[in-house]
Design a protein around this motif. Structure first.
Motif, short mmCIF file in Angstrom:
data_model
loop_
_atom_site.label_atom_id
_atom_site.label_comp_id
_atom_site.label_asym_id
_atom_site.label_seq_id
_atom_site.Cartn_x
_atom_site.Cartn_y
_atom_site.Cartn_z
N MET A 228 -17.05 -8.91 -4.30
CA MET A 228 -16.61 -7.79 -5.46
C MET A 228 -15.72 -6.84 -4.91
O MET A 228 -15.89 -6.41 -3.80
N GLN A 229 -14.66 -6.51 -5.54
CA GLN A 229 -13.48 -5.66 -5.02
C GLN A 229 -13.41 -4.36 -6.01
O GLN A 229 -13.14 -4.62 -7.18
N LEU A 230 -13.77 -3.32 -5.39
CA LEU A 230 -13.48 -2.08 -6.33
C LEU A 230 -12.04 -1.40 -5.94
O LEU A 230 -11.89 -1.52 -4.87
N LYS A 231 -11.64 -0.87 -6.92
CA LYS A 231 -10.42 -0.09 -6.60
C LYS A 231 -10.36 1.42 -6.82
O LYS A 231 -10.90 1.86 -7.76
N VAL A 232 -9.88 2.07 -5.87
CA VAL A 232 -9.66 3.60 -5.89
C VAL A 232 -8.34 4.10 -5.90
O VAL A 232 -7.48 3.74 -5.14
N THR A 233 -7.75 4.24 -6.95
CA THR A 233 -6.59 4.34 -7.23
C THR A 233 -6.05 5.53 -6.51
O THR A 233 -6.62 6.78 -6.49
N GLY A 234 -4.96 5.42 -5.96
CA GLY A 234 -3.93 6.54 -5.19
C GLY A 234 -4.46 6.93 -3.75
O GLY A 234 -3.98 7.84 -3.30
N LYS A 235 -5.38 6.03 -3.23
CA LYS A 235 -5.92 6.22 -1.73
C LYS A 235 -5.65 5.26 -0.96
O LYS A 235 -5.99 5.21 0.19
N GLY A 236 -4.43 4.83 -1.18
CA GLY A 236 -3.74 3.78 -0.27
C GLY A 236 -2.66 4.52 0.42
O GLY A 236 -2.61 5.71 0.68
N ASN A 237 -1.61 3.91 1.09
CA ASN A 237 -0.58 4.43 1.87
C ASN A 237 0.28 5.15 0.81
O ASN A 237 0.70 4.63 -0.11
N ASP A 238 0.93 6.31 1.38
CA ASP A 238 1.84 6.78 0.44
C ASP A 238 3.08 5.97 0.62
O ASP A 238 3.39 5.16 1.37
N ALA A 239 4.31 6.11 -0.61
CA ALA A 239 5.37 5.40 -0.62
C ALA A 239 6.32 6.40 0.00
O ALA A 239 6.08 7.55 -0.16
N PRO A 240 7.43 5.77 0.73
CA PRO A 240 8.58 6.78 1.02
C PRO A 240 9.17 7.29 -0.10
O PRO A 240 9.23 6.91 -1.03
N GLY A 241 9.70 8.69 0.29
CA GLY A 241 10.39 9.36 -0.96
C GLY A 241 9.43 10.30 -1.54
O GLY A 241 8.12 10.08 -1.65
N SER A 242 10.05 11.27 -2.44
CA SER A 242 9.26 12.37 -3.11
C SER A 242 8.97 11.93 -4.23
O SER A 242 8.04 12.63 -4.86
N ASN A 243 9.50 10.70 -4.75
CA ASN A 243 9.01 10.32 -6.22
C ASN A 243 8.18 9.10 -6.22
O ASN A 243 7.90 8.46 -7.24
N GLY A 244 7.68 8.52 -4.95
CA GLY A 244 6.81 7.47 -4.92
C GLY A 244 5.45 7.61 -5.49
O GLY A 244 4.90 8.81 -5.48
N ILE A 245 4.76 6.40 -5.36
CA ILE A 245 3.36 6.40 -6.07
C ILE A 245 2.51 5.89 -4.96
O ILE A 245 2.81 5.03 -4.42
N PRO A 246 1.62 6.53 -4.49
CA PRO A 246 0.51 5.90 -3.38
C PRO A 246 -0.02 4.77 -3.88
O PRO A 246 -0.36 4.34 -4.91
N GLY A 247 -0.38 3.99 -2.85
CA GLY A 247 -1.01 2.70 -3.10
C GLY A 247 -2.42 2.78 -3.36
O GLY A 247 -3.00 4.06 -3.32
#
Length: 375
Positions: A228-247
């Motif tokens: 089973m896979q659980l997801k923790v939102t926003g705790k992946g890698n940052d996106a390049p740029g000031s307006n990106g959304i973390p993975g």
């Protein structure tokens, strides 16, 4: 309770990949935000369809859903867990829409994707495996995980991409025999973010990112299953740029085996071996459970193969439907070697009527016991 994914898309469980994609595209076009501005009901349906497609279009996730239903993804599911996000939908499924909305564009709901506006890019996901013992699975647990993720380096600044002027897309107009045709595609200079590096710190990569170790707290509910896979939102890698959304951080459950208990769904199985004297005379035995040891009574004359059911001593259902049971399988142990005195005793008892097998209607066959166990 969540709505069935197959019902959301209006398809049968036997639908193949092409039928699933066709059904999703039909719903997505019908409820697309550009066709239904400021319509919250249409937005909700659009998100439901995307969540259903995200699961059913993936063979592994579809197989888990067919076996466990929504329980396979509770706290983890498609876009579940941290809530649906329009940027998630368009970043993963933008190609579904083709050119129906200006190259898969999106203009509403807080500045997500846009046919002429700026595109918000999302960072890459991270995946980590977590080993859990049976006690942790049965009761739920909070884990502190050390995660090395990419974040924007201090001092890194970005500026508007000169190629797309910050829109994140390049629009091309071509003349065809059918007239002028306009197409849009992500900008190759900025990767669709609308921004490029202005200045970056020493030690950062080409996108202005550096590795940073963080401790992430993950609450794992009781009843999770292996894989089973659980997801923790926003705790992946940052996106390049000031307006990106973390993975996102994807936590994959790995179930460790227990020395005496075997799991089967929400039920547990325990093999209890008793001696011939204990089986004849009766006894009390201590057995393992996920909440500690419990003492059970073995009735005189117990038969090998008898199953004792301890209700509520199994695994908590991930759907909060209660707990499974602990099934204790009684195995009468027959000694392989005997002393002369013991052998003489059993030779004498060989013809004794009390040792003659006399099964009655309460002594079920092996197949009947298996049937009862799974009913």
């Amino acid at each position: 309770m969540k709505e069935d994914y197959y019902k959301i898309l209006g398809i049968d469980k036997s639908a193949d990949a092409a039928e699933i994609k066709k059904a999703y595209r039909k719903m997505a076009l019908k409820y697309h935000p550009d066709k239904n501005p400021d319509d919250k009901e249409a937005e909700a349906m659009f998100k439901k369809a995307a969540e259903a497609y995200e699961i059913l279009s993936n063979p592994d996730k579809k197989a888990r859903y067919d076996q466990y239903g929504h329980a396979a993804f509770d706290g983890a599911g498609g876009f579940g867990g941290g809530g649906m996000n329009m940027d998630d939908i368009f970043s993963q499924f933008g190609d579904i829409f083709g050119g129906a909305f200006g190259g898969g564009g999106f203009s509403g709901f807080g500045g997500g994707f846009s046919g002429g506006g700026q595109r918000r890019t999302k960072g890459s996901n991270l995946r980590i495996r977590v080993k859990l013992n049976l006690d942790e699975i049965a009761n739920g647990v909070e884990k502190k995980l050390k995660v090395k993720r990419k974040v924007t380096a201090p001092g890194t600044t970005y500026k508007t991409c000169p190629t797309c002027n910050g829109s994140g897309q390049i629009t091309r107009i071509t003349n065809t025999i059918l007239g002028r045709m306009q197409t849009a595609s992500p900008c190759t200079t900025c990767g669709g973010s609308g921004q490029i590096i202005d200045s970056k710190s020493a030690g950062s990569d080409a996108d202005g990112l550096i590795f940073k170790e963080e401790t992430v707290s993950v609450k794992i509910p009781a009843g999770v299953v292996d894989g089973m896979q659980l997801k923790v939102t926003g705790k992946g890698n940052d996106a390049p740029g000031s307006n990106g959304i973390p993975g996102d951080l994807l936590v994959v459950i790995q179930e460790e085996s227990h020395p005496t208990l075997k799991r089967e769904g929400d039920n547990l199985h325990y093999d209890l071996y008793v001696s011939l004297p204990d089986a004849i005379l009766g006894a009390t035995k201590d057995i393992d459970t996920v909440t500690g040891k419990v003492r059970i009574k073995i009735e005189p004359g117990v038969q090998s193969g008898k199953i004792l059911r301890l209700r509520g001593k199994g695994i908590s259902s991930i759907n909060s439907y209660g707990k499974g049971d602990l099934l204790v399988h009684v195995n009468v142990w027959t000694p392989k070697t005997l002393s002369k005195k013991q052998r003489d005793f059993f030779e004498e008892m060989r013809t004794d009527e009390h040792f003659e097998p006399k099964p009655d209607h309460n002594d079920k066959s092996f197949f009947e016991k298996v049937k009862d166990m799974f009913s």
